[in-house]
Each structure stands twice: as C-alpha cells, then as structure tokens.
Design a protein around this motif. Structure first.
Motif, PDB file in Angstrom:
ATOM      1  N   TRP A 180     -32.097  -0.614  27.422  1.00  0.00           N
ATOM      2  CA  TRP A 180     -32.161  -1.937  28.055  1.00  0.00           C
ATOM      3  C   TRP A 180     -31.337  -2.947  27.254  1.00  0.00           C
ATOM      4  O   TRP A 180     -30.556  -3.711  27.821  1.00  0.00           O
ATOM      5  CB  TRP A 180     -33.605  -2.409  28.189  1.00  0.00           C
ATOM      6  N   ILE A 181     -31.518  -2.950  25.925  1.00  0.00           N
ATOM      7  CA  ILE A 181     -30.766  -3.887  25.083  1.00  0.00           C
ATOM      8  C   ILE A 181     -29.268  -3.608  25.182  1.00  0.00           C
ATOM      9  O   ILE A 181     -28.458  -4.529  25.320  1.00  0.00           O
ATOM     10  CB  ILE A 181     -31.245  -3.802  23.611  1.00  0.00           C
ATOM     11  N   GLY A 182     -28.888  -2.330  25.118  1.00  0.00           N
ATOM     12  CA  GLY A 182     -27.474  -1.971  25.229  1.00  0.00           C
ATOM     13  C   GLY A 182     -26.879  -2.356  26.568  1.00  0.00           C
ATOM     14  O   GLY A 182     -25.733  -2.816  26.644  1.00  0.00           O
ATOM     15  N   ASP A 242     -29.678   4.691  35.554  1.00  0.00           N
ATOM     16  CA  ASP A 242     -30.534   5.276  36.586  1.00  0.00           C
ATOM     17  C   ASP A 242     -30.499   6.797  36.494  1.00  0.00           C
ATOM     18  O   ASP A 242     -29.760   7.386  35.709  1.00  0.00           O
ATOM     19  CB  ASP A 242     -30.142   4.789  37.983  1.00  0.00           C
ATOM     20  N   GLN A 243     -31.312   7.445  37.325  1.00  0.00           N
ATOM     21  CA  GLN A 243     -31.471   8.891  37.274  1.00  0.00           C
ATOM     22  C   GLN A 243     -30.155   9.614  37.591  1.00  0.00           C
ATOM     23  O   GLN A 243     -29.806  10.596  36.938  1.00  0.00           O
ATOM     24  CB  GLN A 243     -32.558   9.319  38.249  1.00  0.00           C
ATOM     25  N   VAL A 294     -24.297  12.664  33.398  1.00  0.00           N
ATOM     26  CA  VAL A 294     -23.956  12.858  31.989  1.00  0.00           C
ATOM     27  C   VAL A 294     -24.493  14.197  31.497  1.00  0.00           C
ATOM     28  O   VAL A 294     -23.817  14.922  30.756  1.00  0.00           O
ATOM     29  CB  VAL A 294     -24.476  11.684  31.133  1.00  0.00           C
ATOM     30  N   LEU A 295     -25.716  14.559  31.916  1.00  0.00           N
ATOM     31  CA  LEU A 295     -26.280  15.850  31.541  1.00  0.00           C
ATOM     32  C   LEU A 295     -25.409  16.995  32.058  1.00  0.00           C
ATOM     33  O   LEU A 295     -25.155  17.970  31.340  1.00  0.00           O
ATOM     34  CB  LEU A 295     -27.709  15.977  32.067  1.00  0.00           C
ATOM     35  N   HIS A 296     -24.924  16.864  33.290  1.00  0.00           N
ATOM     36  CA  HIS A 296     -24.028  17.875  33.865  1.00  0.00           C
ATOM     37  C   HIS A 296     -22.723  17.967  33.062  1.00  0.00           C
ATOM     38  O   HIS A 296     -22.239  19.063  32.762  1.00  0.00           O
ATOM     39  CB  HIS A 296     -23.727  17.550  35.328  1.00  0.00           C
ATOM     40  N   GLN A 297     -22.171  16.820  32.676  1.00  0.00           N
ATOM     41  CA  GLN A 297     -20.949  16.809  31.868  1.00  0.00           C
ATOM     42  C   GLN A 297     -21.177  17.501  30.524  1.00  0.00           C
ATOM     43  O   GLN A 297     -20.339  18.283  30.064  1.00  0.00           O
ATOM     44  CB  GLN A 297     -20.479  15.378  31.611  1.00  0.00           C
ATOM     45  N   LEU A 330     -22.516   6.032  27.766  1.00  0.00           N
ATOM     46  CA  LEU A 330     -23.961   5.960  27.560  1.00  0.00           C
ATOM     47  C   LEU A 330     -24.303   5.994  26.068  1.00  0.00           C
ATOM     48  O   LEU A 330     -25.221   5.309  25.634  1.00  0.00           O
ATOM     49  CB  LEU A 330     -24.671   7.108  28.268  1.00  0.00           C
ATOM     50  N   ALA A 331     -23.567   6.786  25.330  1.00  0.00           N
ATOM     51  CA  ALA A 331     -23.811   6.846  23.886  1.00  0.00           C
ATOM     52  C   ALA A 331     -23.519   5.497  23.235  1.00  0.00           C
ATOM     53  O   ALA A 331     -24.244   5.059  22.347  1.00  0.00           O
ATOM     54  CB  ALA A 331     -22.961   7.942  23.259  1.00  0.00           C
ATOM     55  N   LYS A 332     -22.466   4.835  23.685  1.00  0.00           N
ATOM     56  CA  LYS A 332     -22.111   3.514  23.153  1.00  0.00           C
ATOM     57  C   LYS A 332     -23.217   2.510  23.479  1.00  0.00           C
ATOM     58  O   LYS A 332     -23.625   1.725  22.616  1.00  0.00           O
ATOM     59  CB  LYS A 332     -20.776   3.070  23.755  1.00  0.00           C
ATOM     60  N   ILE A 333     -23.724   2.561  24.702  1.00  0.00           N
ATOM     61  CA  ILE A 333     -24.802   1.653  25.110  1.00  0.00           C
ATOM     62  C   ILE A 333     -26.054   1.930  24.293  1.00  0.00           C
ATOM     63  O   ILE A 333     -26.692   1.013  23.770  1.00  0.00           O
ATOM     64  CB  ILE A 333     -25.076   1.794  26.620  1.00  0.00           C
TER      65      ILE A 333
END
Length: 186
Positions: free
Chosen positions: A99-101, A111-112, A118-121, A138-141
């Motif tokens: 949330w903060i990121g 979201d799902q 990302v999980l598929h990647q 997502l990792a950056k966030i």
C-alpha cells in the motif's frame, strides 16, 4: 523501573554469547557496552531491531548483530525484535508495504490478476533457466514500501521507548517526593 524491567527478562551475556551464530562474532559479543541497560542504549536497540525485524530478508538477525556491534547498543533487545516478522505478522507487513509503495509510485493497489501475471512470469523464468522477462515493478513497489514502513515503525517505537522511559522516571520521582513529604507517625 524500566531498567529493572529489562534486567528481569534479558538473558545473561554469557548465555547469548554461547549461541552458535554468535560465535562468529567472537569476544566482541561480550563487550559490556552491548549489555548496558539505559535509555539511550535500549531505545537505539529498539530502533535497530525494529528496522531490520520488519524487513523480511534472510539473515536479518545477523544484520542486526552487525549493526549493534557497530553502534554499540543493547544486543539482546535488538535480537528479540528481529522476530517481528513471523508467519502471523508477515501478511500485514507486506500488505502495508504494498500500500505504501503504491502510494509512493502513485499506482493502483496490486490486484489478483497482476500478482498472478508476475507469478506466471517468475515460474516461466525459473523453468527456462533464467531466460525470459520478469517484471520487477512489483519488487520496486514492495521494497520502497518496506523501507518506508520499517523506518516509520522504527522511529515510532524509538520515540515510544524514550517516552515510556521518561514517563516512568517522572512517576518514580513523584512517588519519592510524595513519600518524602509525608510526615512520620509517632
């Protein structure tokens, strides 16, 4: 009061120094400065332990010990706070970090579908031995959110420790002056 509280439940220096992973640090872990119980040492130890404890990274206990050895603050308090991240607290910590990121980078909350993509990647990347593309946004966030969250809670717990210590000392002094002013009965 706070000093007696901490002295009552903290382990002895010899007990902590005899732990297997503490043997790496040798005699430095027996430095008396690392066992002082005073306002500054405990509050700084709370800051260090909370900061590294919130970050769900491997070997965060070792990072706490290294930081404590450099800054020379209370070792057991910092190590105890290393376990802030556990299976019960991990989900709220990560959700708060996302949330903060997302607020920092002004993106919608994860979201799902995004997580499944990302999980598929990642599974495609692992099954193809490192070939392919993984979206690291997502990792950056998450990383940005975790650092801000860790800093926020570290400063908050640091200030709360200082205020608690100060409040208890003031309360002790007031008790002393009340009993000193009380006349003795014959």
């Amino acid at each position: 009061m706070p000093k007696q509280f901490f002295q009552s439940w903290l382990p002895s220096p010899e007990k902590v120094a005899s732990m297997k992973f503490m043997r790496i640090f040798g005699k430095r872990s027996l430095n008396p400065v690392l066992w002082y119980i005073n306002r500054k040492s405990i509050s700084k130890a709370v800051f260090i332990g909370t900061f590294w404890g919130i970050l769900p990274i491997p070997f965060h206990t070792a990072l706490i010990v290294l930081t404590v050895l450099i800054m020379e603050v209370n070792l057991p308090v910092s190590i105890l706070l290393a376990w802030l991240t556990n299976p019960l607290t991990l989900a709220p910590i990560l959700l708060g970090a996302f949330w903060i990121g997302s607020q920092i980078y002004q993106v919608n909350m994860i979201d799902q579908d995004m997580l499944l993509g990302v999980l598929h990647q990642m599974t495609h990347w692992v099954t193809n031995m490192g070939q392919g593309h993984v979206d690291l946004s997502l990792a950056k966030i998450l990383l940005s959110g975790l650092i801000v969250e860790a800093l926020f809670f570290s400063v908050l717990f640091f200030l709360m420790t200082r205020l608690f210590w100060r409040f208890s000392i003031i309360r002790q002094w007031k008790k002393r002056t009340i009993t000193a002013d009380k006349p003795l009965d014959d």
